[in-house]
Write a protein that holds these residues in place. Structure first.
Motif, PDB file in Angstrom:
ATOM      1  N   UNK A   6       6.238 -61.337 -75.992  1.00  0.00           N
ATOM      2  CA  UNK A   6       4.856 -61.445 -75.201  1.00  0.00           C
ATOM      3  C   UNK A   6       3.824 -61.335 -75.934  1.00  0.00           C
ATOM      4  N   UNK A   7       2.767 -62.065 -75.445  1.00  0.00           N
ATOM      5  CA  UNK A   7       1.573 -62.331 -76.321  1.00  0.00           C
ATOM      6  C   UNK A   7       0.465 -62.668 -75.282  1.00  0.00           C
ATOM      7  N   UNK A   8      -0.655 -61.706 -75.511  1.00  0.00           N
ATOM      8  CA  UNK A   8      -2.170 -62.168 -74.704  1.00  0.00           C
ATOM      9  C   UNK A   8      -2.571 -63.511 -75.037  1.00  0.00           C
ATOM     10  N   UNK A   9      -2.459 -64.320 -73.928  1.00  0.00           N
ATOM     11  CA  UNK A   9      -2.766 -65.687 -74.372  1.00  0.00           C
ATOM     12  C   UNK A   9      -4.229 -66.018 -74.605  1.00  0.00           C
ATOM     13  N   UNK A  23      -2.821 -59.073 -69.225  1.00  0.00           N
ATOM     14  CA  UNK A  23      -3.441 -57.825 -69.649  1.00  0.00           C
ATOM     15  C   UNK A  23      -3.042 -57.133 -70.962  1.00  0.00           C
ATOM     16  N   UNK A  24      -4.023 -57.255 -71.948  1.00  0.00           N
ATOM     17  CA  UNK A  24      -3.786 -56.902 -73.128  1.00  0.00           C
ATOM     18  C   UNK A  24      -3.465 -55.567 -73.407  1.00  0.00           C
ATOM     19  N   UNK A  65      -2.499 -53.381 -75.711  1.00  0.00           N
ATOM     20  CA  UNK A  65      -3.445 -52.653 -76.796  1.00  0.00           C
ATOM     21  C   UNK A  65      -4.755 -52.092 -76.183  1.00  0.00           C
ATOM     22  N   UNK A  66      -5.437 -52.867 -75.452  1.00  0.00           N
ATOM     23  CA  UNK A  66      -6.554 -52.474 -74.901  1.00  0.00           C
ATOM     24  C   UNK A  66      -6.381 -51.525 -73.760  1.00  0.00           C
ATOM     25  N   UNK A  67      -5.107 -51.476 -72.967  1.00  0.00           N
ATOM     26  CA  UNK A  67      -4.984 -50.952 -72.096  1.00  0.00           C
ATOM     27  C   UNK A  67      -4.509 -49.351 -72.693  1.00  0.00           C
ATOM     28  N   UNK A  68      -3.745 -49.388 -73.693  1.00  0.00           N
ATOM     29  CA  UNK A  68      -3.453 -48.054 -74.621  1.00  0.00           C
ATOM     30  C   UNK A  68      -4.825 -47.459 -74.812  1.00  0.00           C
ATOM     31  N   UNK A  69      -5.674 -48.329 -75.316  1.00  0.00           N
ATOM     32  CA  UNK A  69      -7.067 -47.509 -75.922  1.00  0.00           C
ATOM     33  C   UNK A  69      -7.749 -46.806 -74.936  1.00  0.00           C
ATOM     34  N   UNK A  70      -7.592 -47.688 -73.651  1.00  0.00           N
ATOM     35  CA  UNK A  70      -8.367 -46.850 -72.396  1.00  0.00           C
ATOM     36  C   UNK A  70      -7.593 -45.635 -71.924  1.00  0.00           C
TER      37      UNK A  70
END
Length: 550
Positions: A26-29, A56-57, A59-64
């Motif tokens: 999976x890759x954030x496009x 939905x990135x 890494x960004x979701x985990x940071x939130x």
């Protein structure tokens, strides 16, 4: 793993080797270009694996979830750069782009590279350190120009652009994907099978998917995905931009000369100067020059062993490295000016160099002169010239692990594609043409001891027998009508004569170096006198005096 090294496998090869058949990647496009995505997808498919877009990135979701959300995207003030600096209005540039769009049968041109957007609209920003750009997207159609930036309020820019023949429509930055999807849908529904959407292959996979209507249309649009016409246009500087480059290098030369005179005086007097203090003092000198807007990259002040670290960056906290009298000191720095961008490296010994240091310094200098004085056919690619810079090093089994030159933007990114001089060809390099600005920067690095790099910026020029070029008089032809090109060095700072072994220089190379130093002094000397900088003038006069055979 560093991708640029010869022994490092590509990402697609590593994944297809280390994962099992049936694996899903999976890759954030938004974080991968189409040119990166396509070969990865092909390699994984061949290995019976899948590549999927994760919008939905994660890494960004985990940071939130960890209460450490991604920082807000900068949206600093944007300034207008008038045509007295750019040489061409935004309206003229967009008109030329629309002509190219018509030839390509493109219903829209999507510009995603930030320096291309700044260039097209004659605007500059400061959202990324050292690069005068701003986070945005630009959509050009035959009838509209839409800038997707911050909240979409472009009121402060509208009047300046209107004077340049552009009616600018602002849209919020986050609306680019839905706007492209809607445009693709309307284009599909119009039944116009001839026209498509044009965007760079270096645009993200997410932008490509949106522009094609992927997921919205039964049959996604076929896109024109190739090198951006803006990238090719800004590569060739117009006469106003070229004159700006020449003028800002005079002012930048004054600042660098004053700095080196100051540094030697400080060390000779027994004062301590750290690498950070040296970088700060150089910045102070540059700030005194007209139209200076800031550094063009983080200064690299490498003393002794630190000079052997190619992209060295000293830290402000912790133990500081003093520049010592027994050091070779490599200083790579540059400035952003309204009329151009500079990038210069000079290496100087703070005391008395050893013989091997002098020999290596001279071999690197021979390589720089080899490139700087070369003649070559119009249209050859930069990799053809790379070995000119390395020959004197190769002759004794030495080399350096970086390219020899890169393109430079006009009050834009100090590294500008798609052209340069490197053993590895630049993707989409259209070949050398008159009007390009490139760096010329061979080096040598003795790990743990010292580094040497000589860097000038050069202007690519057309050459005939009547041109002021050191090899013009030797011309017997013009490559069967292809045309002859050469370089004119625009950087104006002397090389340290005490580090030169003149016995390694040919008569041509010695004359080239002496002629260069004479030009530096004749250009900068009167300015230093006019500004009452007598000590700087006298130091420069000594540094630029001719080197004579022993």
């Amino acid at each position: 793993m560093k991708q640029s090294l010869p022994d490092t496998p590509s990402i697609e090869k590593w994944l297809s080797t280390n994962l099992l058949a049936g694996a899903v990647v999976g890759v954030d496009p938004k974080t991968m270009t189409r040119e990166e995505w396509t070969p990865l997808q092909s390699a994984l498919t061949k290995a019976k694996m899948q590549l999927i877009a994760v919008d939905s990135n994660l890494v960004d979701l985990a940071r939130v979830q960890l209460n450490d959300p991604p920082p807000e995207r900068p949206h600093n003030e944007i300034i207008h750069l008038p045509s007295q600096y750019t040489g061409k209005t935004a309206g003229q540039k967009i008109s030329e782009l629309r002509e190219k769009m018509s030839l390509k049968k493109a219903a829209a041109l999507v510009i995603t590279a930030l320096d291309e957007i700044a260039y097209t609209l004659n605007l500059r920003g400061s959202d990324i350190a050292y690069n005068p750009v701003f986070f945005s997207y630009l959509l050009i159609t035959p009838t509209a120009v839409q800038l997707f930036w911050h909240s979409g309020d472009v009121t402060a820019l509208a009047d300046s652009l209107l004077e340049e023949g552009v009616t600018l429509e602002g849209k919020p930055y986050g609306e680019i994907v839905p706007a492209l999807r809607e445009f693709a849908k309307k284009l599909s529904e119009s039944g116009d099978g001839e026209h498509s959407i044009w965007l760079s292959g270096e645009a993200s996979e997410a932008i490509h998917r949106a522009a094609a209507g992927d997921g919205d249309l039964k049959k996604p649009l076929n896109l024109i995905s190739e090198v951006s016409p803006v990238a090719l246009a800004k590569l060739i500087k117009n006469e106003v931009e070229l004159e700006g480059f020449r003028q800002c290098h005079i002012r930048d030369g004054i600042a660098v000369v004053r700095f080196f005179r100051w540094l030697h005086a400080q060390l000779d007097a027994g004062h301590q100067v750290t690498e950070i203090q040296a970088a700060d003092k150089l910045l102070d000198f540059r700030k005194e020059e007209k139209d200076f807007m800031g550094p063009s990259f983080e200064t690299i002040p490498g003393a002794g062993e630190n000079g052997a670290v190619i992209h060295y960056s000293p830290k402000r906290d912790g133990t500081q490295r003093d520049i010592r009298r027994d050091d070779m000191f490599l200083l790579d720095s540059g400035g952003q000016y309204k009329d151009g961008t500079t990038d210069i490296t000079r290496t100087r010994h703070m005391g008395e160099p050893e013989q091997l240091q002098k020999d290596n310094f001279t071999r690197v200098l021979k390589g720089q002169i080899g490139v700087g004085s070369a003649l070559f056919p119009k249209g050859v690619k930069g990799n053809v010239l790379d070995s000119f810079a390395r020959k004197a090093l190769w002759d004794v089994g030495l080399d350096y692990a970086h390219g020899t030159g890169h393109g430079v933007g006009h009050f834009l990114n100090v590294h500008e594609g798609p052209a340069g001089v490197s053993w590895r060809p630049y993707p989409h390099d259209p070949g050398l043409r008159a009007g390009q600005i490139l760096s010329n920067e061979p080096g040598y690095y003795k790990v743990g001891e010292y580094g040497i790099r000589h860097e000038d910026l050069v202007e690519t020029i057309a050459v005939t027998k009547d041109t002021k070029h050191p090899r013009a008089g030797d011309l017997l032809g013009d490559y069967e009508g292809r045309g002859v090109l050469g370089f004119n060095t625009i950087t104006l700072v002397p090389h340290q004569k005490t580090c030169v072994n003149e016995g390694l220089l040919t008569d041509f190379e010695l004359k080239y170096l002496n002629d260069y130093h004479e030009r530096v002094f004749k250009t900068l000397g009167p300015i230093l006198i006019e500004r009452g900088l007598q000590e700087d003038h006298d130091w420069l006069e000594k540094e630029c005096s001719p080197i004579l055979r022993s």
